[in-house]
Design an enzyme around this catalytic site. Structure first.
Site, PDB file in Angstrom:
ATOM      1  N   CYS A   1       0.588  -1.128  -0.219  1.00  0.00           N
ATOM      2  CA  CYS A   1       0.229   0.014   0.015  1.00  0.00           C
ATOM      3  C   CYS A   1       0.903   1.828  -0.226  1.00  0.00           C
ATOM      4  CB  CYS A   1      -1.005   0.094   1.103  1.00  0.00           C
ATOM      5  SG  CYS A   1      -0.615  -0.242   2.986  1.00  0.00           S
TER       6      CYS A   1
ATOM      7  N   HIS B   1      19.005   1.889  -3.374  1.00  0.00           N
ATOM      8  CA  HIS B   1      17.296   1.304  -3.059  1.00  0.00           C
ATOM      9  C   HIS B   1      17.186  -0.404  -2.853  1.00  0.00           C
ATOM     10  CE1 HIS B   1      13.010   3.251  -3.291  1.00  0.00           C
ATOM     11  NE2 HIS B   1      13.474   2.033  -4.132  1.00  0.00           N
TER      12      HIS B   1
END
Lengths: 278, 438
Positions: B50, B99
């Site tokens: 989400c 990342h």
């Protein structure tokens, strides 16, 4: 003789390095530094044991007769008792208070004569090493209590004021610190009591009297009453926490005064001058 | 081979965009297969939560792959690519490695150090493995990311301090009592936060729960839930000495507990410490109570303050985590580079050995009356020439494999000597280790 002075100096250096490591570990918040400090301290302690044994063998008497020797012995007892506590409670932070104290004792030790004292025949009694060992072990245990007391006051202050520094996350819980205070008291008090009794017995055999009210005896008795009051307060009226911590700190400062102050400022049978005839 | 990532997160996109670009966790096969069909993408993986969507790929042409993945992400969700280009980020090479390591270690999370993200990435990898869109490189990459996250978790305190009010209360209790298993808690009044905190306390070992409420039935109901005991509101004060932790959240307009009362309670419990949590607004307990020795009173704002302090502490720990990640990036980068250098060197040697074999055959065919000793020395000479020729390029390839020029040399050697394309060798992959999942 030179071997054990060299050993003494190397031990001192290790305690110095340990203190630095602790300092970096506390300031930079690196847990690993502090953990390594404990390992280094264990190494220093082993070397310290060797130092004492070598000196004992060299002088033929337990190395507690001169100020130099007893400072070294005090530091040894302090580190030893801390390491026992470390094994039980795993409190790495406690060492951050104990190691500098041991270091200071060792440094003061270097300023005093490391010459083996010409032993006063009075000291040549079986009771003398018993008295000194018990007294110093008691001192060391109470030093732990005082360090735990300082940590308690710091931690309590943060919990009360609700302002937390990085230390908050690294100090043990109040309950742990308070139970350390109690443990120290239950071990330290009998040690101190037996130390005083054995001292009296020895005094009787050396001077023909159990108690002579020399300054050190008087101060030791005052300190003993202080710890007795704390033990009583803990057991019966629920003294704990802050009050017990403050008592432990005051008690230990009395002990330090009894040890140093009496030797440096007051004279009496316990002054090392009398021991060595200097 | 390069690693590229195209994605968006709570930091770059509002929830309206994130929900549009999310992939349904139950239907990952189709998007994964479509992603693999992109011309520049050799291996693919999709993480969709989400808070973020990350498309991760292994490719030979990073720039082309990134452009294709941008388009794919928009087209799959039937959105014009221009509409989302401001919300997307892309990384390649070392930055892409960094990342994913940071995301897996929860350094990029909305709540720093929250543990769910690692599980979500593991699930995403599970799909990629199931549908075989992850190959040699992504397998290795993700396993590395998991181990980095694990290292960060164990070597730093990034996840160790509570960042919710109710859990902060439990941690404070631990700093006072050390152990909670022989402690008792009293809940005065009802309130969601009280219940939540009580649940945390019970989960952390608190054995005795007393509940009181102006409406006795509500107290009974709540007590049932915690296997505790309901006590009438009229005389709850009598039971205060029996518990160590008190939580209040009544609607009373005035203080229901004052300093004198608590002094009495303390005396009755022989000054054993007490932890009071006042969640009510207006407050239920006189703040002066905090002045009593062995009494620790926290109101809602105090607990919020603890949470803020903990977050600050996590941020400091994050700095340590970044250091760990930098170390691990280097290692993985080296492996990735090595992946091409080693086979290139082997292929180069094979090529030259092949030439030597053919040429020796030809030569020996023409010179039939050579003694075996002479033949041997000609063979040795040819071998020495190969070794001398290979020495410089081999050592250069090995030397440059750690920096960015290494890639260029590998390409150059492959072009100059016309070496065959690299094949993915899946045999090296270890199966996914589930032991650290959870």
């Amino acid at each position: 003789m030179t071997t054990n002075i060299l050993l003494f100096k190397v031990t001192l250096l290790i305690y110095f390095a340990t203190t630095i490591l602790y300092l970096i570990g506390v300031i930079s918040r690196r847990d690993r530094f502090r953990q390594n400090a404990v390992y280094l301290l264990i190494g220093g302690f082993i070397l310290h044991c060797i130092t004492l044994v070598v000196r004992w063998v060299a002088t033929g008497a337990m190395p507690v007769a001169s100020l130099h020797e007893s400072l070294s012995f005090f530091a040894w007892a302090l580190v030893g008792i801390y390491l026992i506590f470390y094994l039980r409670y795993r409190t790495v932070m406690l060492g951050a208070f104990i190691t500098p104290l041991a270091l200071v004792l060792m440094i003061i030790g270097t300023t005093t004569s490391a010459q083996a004292p010409a032993l006063n025949p009075m000291l040549d009694s079986w009771w003398f090493p018993v008295h000194v060992t018990l007294a110093f072990l008691g001192h060391a245990v109470f030093a732990i209590a005082a360090a735990a007391g300082i940590m308690y006051l710091l931690q309590e202050r943060m919990l009360k004021s609700k302002k937390f520094s990085g230390l908050f996350y690294r100090l043990p819980s109040l309950d742990t610190l308070d139970s350390m205070n109690y443990k120290c008291l239950t071990f330290g008090f009998p040690l101190m009591t037996m130390g005083i009794i054995s001292g009296a017995i020895w005094a009787n055999s050396a001077w023909g009297g159990y108690w002579r009210w020399d300054p050190k005896e008087t101060w030791a008795l005052i300190t003993w009453f202080l710890y007795a009051a704390l033990l009583h307060g803990r057991l019966t009226i629920g003294w704990r926490g802050r009050r017990a911590a403050i008592f432990a700190i005051i008690g230990f400062s009395f002990l330090l005064f009894t040890f140093f102050g009496v030797n440096l400022f007051l004279s009496g049978e316990h002054s090392f001058r009398n021991f060595t005839g200097q | 081979m390069h690693i590229v990532i195209v994605g968006l997160s709570h930091k770059t996109a509002p929830v309206e965009i994130r929900e549009k670009l999310a992939f349904a966790p139950t239907a990952m096969e189709q998007p994964l297969r479509q992603m693999l069909e992109l011309p520049s993408v050799a291996e693919g993986l999709i993480v969709s939560t989400c808070n973020r969507v990350e498309l991760c790929a292994a490719t030979k042409e990073p720039d082309a792959a990134i452009a294709e993945m941008h388009r794919f992400l928009a087209e799959y969700h039937e959105i014009a690519p221009e509409e989302i280009c401001d919300n997307l980020y892309d990384y390649q090479g070392e930055e892409a490695i960094r990342h994913l390591f940071r995301v897996a270690s929860s350094l990029d999370s909305m709540i720093l150090g929250e543990p769910q993200i690692l599980g979500q990435i593991k699930t995403a990898y599970g799909y990629a493995a199931e549908f075989k869109t992850a190959g040699l490189i992504l397998n290795r990459f993700l396993h590395k990311a998991f181990s980095v996250a694990k290292r960060v978790r164990t070597e730093t305190a990034i996840a160790s301090n509570a960042v919710s009010v109710s859990f902060a209360a439990v941690e404070l209790a631990r700093k006072i009592f050390d152990r909670l298993d022989n402690k008792g808690v009293m809940i005065i009044g009802a309130g969601e936060m009280c219940e939540l905190a009580a649940r945390h306390f019970v989960a952390n070992g608190v054995s005795k729960v007393l509940v009181t409420n102006r409406t006795f039935e509500r107290a009974e109901k709540l007590a049932l839930e915690f296997d505790g005991k309901a006590i009438p509101f009229e005389n709850f004060v009598d039971h205060l000495a029996d518990v160590d932790i008190v939580m209040t959240s009544t609607g009373a307009p005035n203080f229901i507990l004052g300093k004198r009362q608590m002094e009495e309670v303390l005396k009755r419990r022989k000054y054993r410490p007490m932890f009071l949590i006042d969640i009510a607004v207006p407050r239920d307990i006189d703040p002066k109570v905090n002045k009593l020795d062995n009494m620790y009173l926290y109101d809602v704002d105090d607990l919020q303050g603890v949470v803020q302090a903990n977050l600050k502490e996590r941020k400091k720990e994050a700095g340590k985590a970044e250091v760990i990640i930098e170390q691990e990036i280097g290692q993985f980068h080296q492996w990735l580079a090595n992946l091409e250098v080693k086979p290139t060197i082997i292929a180069l040697r094979q090529k030259l050995e092949e030439i030597r074999r053919q040429e020796l055959e030809k030569t020996f065919g023409n010179l039939k009356d050579l003694s075996s000793k002479q033949r041997k020395s000609i063979e040795a000479m040819a071998g020495a020439i190969i070794n001398k020729i290979l020495h410089q390029p081999t050592s250069l390839l090995k030397r440059t494999q750690d920096d960015t020029s290494g890639e260029d040399y590998v390409d150059a050697v492959r072009a100059l000597f016309d070496l065959p394309a690299l094949a993915n060798d899946d045999k090296e992959i270890k199966p996914l280790d589930d032991s650290d999942q959870g």
